[in-house]
Design a protein around this motif. Structure first.
Motif, PDB file in Angstrom:
ATOM      1  N   ILE A 126     -27.117   3.485  25.580  1.00  0.00           N
ATOM      2  CA  ILE A 126     -27.996   4.103  24.592  1.00  0.00           C
ATOM      3  C   ILE A 126     -28.743   5.286  25.203  1.00  0.00           C
ATOM      4  O   ILE A 126     -28.868   6.346  24.584  1.00  0.00           O
ATOM      5  CB  ILE A 126     -28.954   3.047  24.029  1.00  0.00           C
ATOM      6  N   GLY A 159     -31.412   3.377  15.647  1.00  0.00           N
ATOM      7  CA  GLY A 159     -31.518   3.278  17.095  1.00  0.00           C
ATOM      8  C   GLY A 159     -31.982   1.902  17.535  1.00  0.00           C
ATOM      9  O   GLY A 159     -31.425   1.305  18.460  1.00  0.00           O
ATOM     10  N   GLY A 160     -33.004   1.379  16.872  1.00  0.00           N
ATOM     11  CA  GLY A 160     -33.540   0.073  17.231  1.00  0.00           C
ATOM     12  C   GLY A 160     -32.526  -1.032  17.016  1.00  0.00           C
ATOM     13  O   GLY A 160     -32.343  -1.909  17.863  1.00  0.00           O
ATOM     14  N   LEU A 161     -31.801  -0.956  15.879  1.00  0.00           N
ATOM     15  CA  LEU A 161     -30.771  -1.970  15.632  1.00  0.00           C
ATOM     16  C   LEU A 161     -29.628  -1.835  16.636  1.00  0.00           C
ATOM     17  O   LEU A 161     -29.025  -2.840  17.034  1.00  0.00           O
ATOM     18  CB  LEU A 161     -30.234  -1.859  14.201  1.00  0.00           C
ATOM     19  N   VAL A 170     -30.045  -1.049  19.694  1.00  0.00           N
ATOM     20  CA  VAL A 170     -30.529  -1.739  20.901  1.00  0.00           C
ATOM     21  C   VAL A 170     -30.279  -3.239  20.776  1.00  0.00           C
ATOM     22  O   VAL A 170     -29.689  -3.869  21.670  1.00  0.00           O
ATOM     23  CB  VAL A 170     -32.033  -1.459  21.123  1.00  0.00           C
ATOM     24  N   LEU A 171     -30.699  -3.805  19.648  1.00  0.00           N
ATOM     25  CA  LEU A 171     -30.497  -5.246  19.448  1.00  0.00           C
ATOM     26  C   LEU A 171     -29.012  -5.588  19.490  1.00  0.00           C
ATOM     27  O   LEU A 171     -28.604  -6.555  20.134  1.00  0.00           O
ATOM     28  CB  LEU A 171     -31.089  -5.683  18.103  1.00  0.00           C
ATOM     29  N   TRP A 177     -27.760  -6.922  28.644  1.00  0.00           N
ATOM     30  CA  TRP A 177     -28.740  -5.904  29.058  1.00  0.00           C
ATOM     31  C   TRP A 177     -28.094  -4.661  29.635  1.00  0.00           C
ATOM     32  O   TRP A 177     -28.554  -3.551  29.413  1.00  0.00           O
ATOM     33  CB  TRP A 177     -29.698  -6.487  30.089  1.00  0.00           C
ATOM     34  N   LEU A 206     -27.384  -1.384  27.762  1.00  0.00           N
ATOM     35  CA  LEU A 206     -28.426  -0.490  27.259  1.00  0.00           C
ATOM     36  C   LEU A 206     -28.396   0.890  27.927  1.00  0.00           C
ATOM     37  O   LEU A 206     -28.946   1.845  27.387  1.00  0.00           O
ATOM     38  CB  LEU A 206     -29.801  -1.131  27.431  1.00  0.00           C
ATOM     39  N   GLY A 241     -29.585   8.076  17.105  1.00  0.00           N
ATOM     40  CA  GLY A 241     -29.648   6.714  16.569  1.00  0.00           C
ATOM     41  C   GLY A 241     -28.327   6.320  15.927  1.00  0.00           C
ATOM     42  O   GLY A 241     -27.804   5.223  16.157  1.00  0.00           O
TER      43      GLY A 241
END
Lengths: 182, 436
Positions: free
Chosen positions: B48, B29-31, B33-34, B42, B45, B291
């Protein structure tokens, strides 16, 4: 002074634990409601020959409630799948260092969901968005679960990082406390 | 940035985060976002947040908490004790009979529960002490429970199949039905192995001397009634098309609850812990899917999935070589990772690839599940091994447990091979179901 401060941080972490534990204690009955609703729907269709048009959609919203809000609890009891090939053999200090170096990604993920999920929910509230089905249920109550769930995850992840810092300070395994608290 | 370099950067970053012990769901999930910020900026996002909402309200995944609930309640139902008593009376006098019977009970439990831990814990607590007391070889006793318990994910219902089906867009009903024959085949292979080895060397599983009359035996057989009804109910409604897997899960959970109430085994404390366990596991599944879906979107858009695909297809290998390499990858990942995590990590590359190579997604899903059976019992981090470690007496150490599963992993490999060479074993029932 130093001790007082640490006491404050530990108490805050414990508060987050309790918050997620409490949420779980309340939330866990959702699955029973789900079970009853799904069974009811099948019974309606086959025995009473009158399919209910509302339970399917309600069930999906219930799943959303229990999955989103359960994320913090899963973090608390360390349920999320992870690879611990190397991690398992680390000392508490090295674990803390490696967690501090990586857990910001969780924070980033949770913040994204909190912000953008929150905006989605607010949009739905202001514009009074409704579902596309016959039911025309308002979408806001289920959409708001995403940011709330993200907030619970965020708090639990922050608590974990604070504990890592404490571990580095005291040299004791503070992160391990999470499980006993649960 | 060049897609090739991007692929390498993303791959290495992911591996770095995972090895550092970050949960798979949040690493993906974090990757994502990046990656989203990099690919779309932006504004992207929102996607997500939408992914989280979509997965959270997915009708397919609704079956997950219900099957989890069913499995967790069955743990406290007392059905396992009754079934074991039956096995004890009927098969105790055959060399290795208790071990073979334990595998059969595990298979029955697998047909009611979608996860492997239920049968493994129940049999570890009930059958293991009994077998050790009767002088069974510890490798035999421990191995048959670890391996038998893993049948839980192959014989439907199966949480792993639901996740695979949701990711690969394959019919979950067909996956379930496709798992039946391979599951029975694998259970039979286990039983044959145990009985043959114990017949050749009775000291591995000494027959007991106690004698039961035919009436006593017959009376113990009533233990199969409730589980039989439950299995028939859940699989029957799916196979006949009367209900979706989600609905079958709801009815199954209600049935399991009624069974436990009949046996008066379910205290409020147990009920609460079953509910809490359901909540935690369900959240884990939904978040890992969230994710992974977000991550897959980014990889697909950035062209990474296509690049890896073209690279593999460009090697000009036969599709069976690629298939073999995939199975080896699964096997190796299985040593270190939970099956849910493996599906999520490999989906972006493997699923489009199998479709392009012309493999049947249902057949591949079942083969994948057989492979994951091995993942549950292969060291160093097989899930069932840790459950066993928690229930075995102190005289049995981790090395004994590791040693006990070796023949069973080999047997699972044979089953995988058989189902690859004879895909009809997997596909016969799903096709028969569709033809109706």
């Amino acid at each position: 002074m130093e001790k007082l401060k640490q006491g404050f941080w530990r108490k805050t972490c414990l508060f987050v634990d309790r918050l997620n534990q409490w949420t779980a204690n309340v939330l866990c009955y959702t699955s029973v409601v789900l079970m009853l609703l799904v069974s009811y729907e099948v019974i309606c269709r086959y025995l009473l020959n009158s399919p209910s048009d509302w339970s399917g959609e309600i069930n999906q919203y219930l799943l959303c409630v229990m999955s989103m809000l359960g994320g913090g609890y899963a973090l608390l009891i360390d349920q999320h799948v992870r690879v611990d090939i190397v991690y398992r053999f680390f000392s508490p200090i090295r674990r803390s260092i490696s967690e501090l170096a990586t857990w910001w990604l969780v924070i980033l993920f949770a913040l994204t969901l909190l912000w953008f999920g929150g905006e989605n929910a607010m949009d739905a509230l202001i514009m009074n968005k409704k579902s596309m089905s016959l039911m025309e249920m308002p979408l806001f109550p289920s959409l708001i679960m995403v940011p709330i769930g993200a907030l619970l995850i965020l708090l639990q992840a922050l608590a974990r990082m604070v504990r890592c810092v404490l571990t580095l300070k005291t040299g004791l395994d503070e992160v391990g406390n999470e499980k006993s608290a649960a | 940035m060049d897609t090739g370099i991007l692929t390498i950067v993303v791959g290495l970053t992911l591996i770095g985060f995972l090895v550092a012990g970050l949960p798979v769901s949040f690493a993906l999930g974090g990757l994502a976002v990046l990656g989203t910020i990099y690919v779309w900026g932006w504004k992207g996002l929102y996607m997500i947040a939408n992914t989280a909402y979509d997965e959270g309200t997915s009708y397919l995944l609704l079956a997950v908490p219900l099957f989890l609930l069913m499995a967790n309640i069955l743990r406290y139902s007392g059905l396992a004790d009754e079934l074991y008593e039956m096995v004890y009376k009927w098969m105790g006098r055959i060399p290795g009979g208790l071990a073979a019977g334990t595998v059969v009970i595990c298979a029955v439990f697998a047909a009611m529960a979608g996860i492997s831990s239920v049968a493994t814990i129940s049999m570890g607590l009930i059958a293991l002490p009994s077998m050790l007391k009767r002088g069974y070889d510890k490798s035999m006793a421990v191995g048959c429970i670890s391996a038998g318990g893993a049948l839980g994910i192959l014989i439907p219902p199966s949480i792993i199949m639901i996740i695979y089906g949701a990711m690969a867009e394959a019919s979950i009903g067909q996956l379930f039905i496709g798992g039946i024959l391979p599951g029975i085949l694998l259970a039979l292979i286990f039983c044959c192995y145990i009985l043959i080895r114990c017949a050749l060397n009775p000291s591995l599983g000494p027959p007991m001397q106690e004698h039961y009359s035919f009436v006593q035996k017959l009376r113990s057989t009533k233990a199969v009634i409730l589980p039989g009804l439950l299995v028939a109910l859940v699989l029957g409604v799916i196979y006949s098309g009367a209900a979706t897997p989600t609905e079958a899960a709801g009815i199954g959970a209600l049935g399991a609850l009624i069974c436990s109430l009949i046996h008066r085994r379910l205290s409020f404390q147990n009920f609460k812990s079953a509910l809490l366990s359901t909540l935690g596991l369900n959240a884990m599944v939904i978040w890992i899917v969230t994710g992974a879906v977000a991550f897959t979107h980014v990889l697909a858009y950035a062209g990474v999935s296509k690049l890896i695909q073209d690279l593999i297809l460009g090697l000009g290998l036969s599709k069976w070589v690629i298939f073999f390499c995939m199975q080896i990858t699964y096997f190796i990942l299985g040593m270190f990772l939970d099956p849910a995590g493996i599906i999520m990590l490999t989906t972006p590359v493997f699923i489009p690839l199998i479709k392009q190579l012309g493999f049947d997604p249902v057949w591949f899903g079942v083969i994948f599940t057989i492979n994951m059976e091995m993942a549950y019992i292969t060291p160093p981090f097989g899930f069932n091994l840790f459950i066993m470690k928690a229930v075995v007496p102190p005289s049995i150490n981790m090395t004994d447990i590791y040693r006990s599963i070796v023949p069973f992993v080999a047997l699972q490999g044979i089953c995988l091979l058989i189902c690859t060479v004879f895909p009809q074993i997997v596909l016969y029932l799903p096709y028969a179901m569709m033809a109706k």
